[in-house]
Enzyme design. Structure first.
Site, PDB file in Angstrom:
ATOM      1  N   LYS A 162       0.917  -1.082  -0.243  1.00 36.50           N
ATOM      2  CA  LYS A 162      -0.103  -0.134   0.047  1.00 36.50           C
ATOM      3  C   LYS A 162       0.734   1.390   0.018  1.00 36.50           C
ATOM      4  CE  LYS A 162      -2.269   1.411   3.582  1.00 36.50           C
ATOM      5  NZ  LYS A 162      -1.962   3.000   3.978  1.00 36.50           N
TER       6      LYS A 162
ATOM      7  N   GLU B 126      -9.123   7.781   4.038  1.00 33.95           N
ATOM      8  CA  GLU B 126      -8.937   7.903   5.556  1.00 33.95           C
ATOM      9  C   GLU B 126      -9.373   9.546   5.866  1.00 33.95           C
ATOM     10  OE1 GLU B 126      -5.746   7.495   9.133  1.00 33.95           O
ATOM     11  OE2 GLU B 126      -5.056   6.893   7.111  1.00 33.95           O
TER      12      GLU B 126
END
EC number: 2.1.2.11
Length: 284
Positions: free
Chosen positions: A112, A180
């Site tokens: 990621k 996020e």
């Protein structure tokens, strides 16, 4: 058999919500697997949660490999996604070298990385090399000194940029994107624009799935509760209470007892002690 990207893709197409846990070691990986969670993120948040730094920036590739190995040893079925740390993908060459290590040495299924259109060419290059990539948009912890620790993309221009970033990551070959700390309606809109799963954290219920940190969910921090999480247990209190009881028992002599000890044949002990003159040693 370990959960694959194809398995996650199939669940996404069936409309199933996808849970993910951020964890960092063998024991937690075992318990995540026993709970039936299909994905584990070995996050560079370990810099704060495990190492005690005030950001993710000091974390190294070697740190990530170490923790990925521990997680891999602890579970057989969850997919394991590992973060590329700060500045390890500044160039495509760097990204290839470090991502390859996370898969080959750390055992990760996917890496990621943070960022949108500026990193899209790097994402494309990694995917072309056979390295699966999960994206990460919104609050990107490796950029904390630039953007601050707060909800991102609240204004229309920033929201539009985030949508375009998500589309660029998808076009580059990312198989999923973490969103996020962005407004819930924006996360829902981004999810609707994409043909790949979104995994939210602090992004509301409209994402394809959710990721939360092991320590947050289980109440292992006693001083801070992020708004975006829910404490399903308060283990810090239970652990502290247990440790206090243990220390009290040691001090009082209540632990250990004969039940916690191994026995020995008295004759064997007598033979071992035969001829030892402790009084002579003391006098000497």
């Amino acid at each position: 058999m370990r959960t694959s990207i194809a398995d996650i893709r199939a669940a996404y197409l069936r409309g199933e919500r996808i849970p993910m846990i951020t964890a960092y070691d063998y024991t937690s990986a075992q318990l995540v697997e026993q709970a039936g969670v299909p994905m584990i993120l070995v996050g560079d948040s370990l810099g704060m949660v495990v190492q005690g730094h005030d950001s993710t920036l000091p974390v190294t590739v070697d740190d990530m490999i170490y923790h990925s190995r521990a997680v891999i040893r602890g579970c057989a079925t969850p997919m394991v996604v590992t973060d590329l740390p700060f500045l390890t993908y500044a160039t495509e060459t760097d990204a290839l070298r470090h991502a390859a290590r996370l898969l080959a040495e750390g055992g990760a299924t996917s890496v990621k990385l943070e960022g949108g259109r500026p990193v899209a060419p790097t994402v494309r290059r990694l995917v072309q090399a056979g390295i699966p990539v999960m994206g990460h948009l919104g609050f990107t912890p490796q950029s904390v000194n630039q953007i601050g620790m707060r909800v991102q993309a609240k204004e229309s221009a920033a929201a539009r940029e985030l949508i375009e970033d998500a589309l660029a990551l998808q076009a580059a070959g990312a198989w999923a994107i973490v969103l996020e700390l962005i407004p819930a309606p924006l996360a829902t809109a981004v999810t609707a624009q994409l043909d790949i799963p979104t995994i939210g954290i602090g992004a509301g219920p409209g994402c394809s799935g959710e990721v939360q940190v092991w320590h947050d969910l289980l109440g292992l921090f006693s001083d801070f509760v992020p708004r975006h999480t829910r404490r399903y247990r308060t283990l810090a209190e239970e652990i502290t209470s247990g440790l206090r009881e243990y220390a009290d028992d040691v001090r009082s002599g209540a632990f250990p007892t004969e039940k916690n000890s191994a026995a020995m044949d008295p004759a064997v002990l007598a033979e071992a002690l035969y001829g030892l003159d402790r009084s002579a040693e003391t006098e000497g």
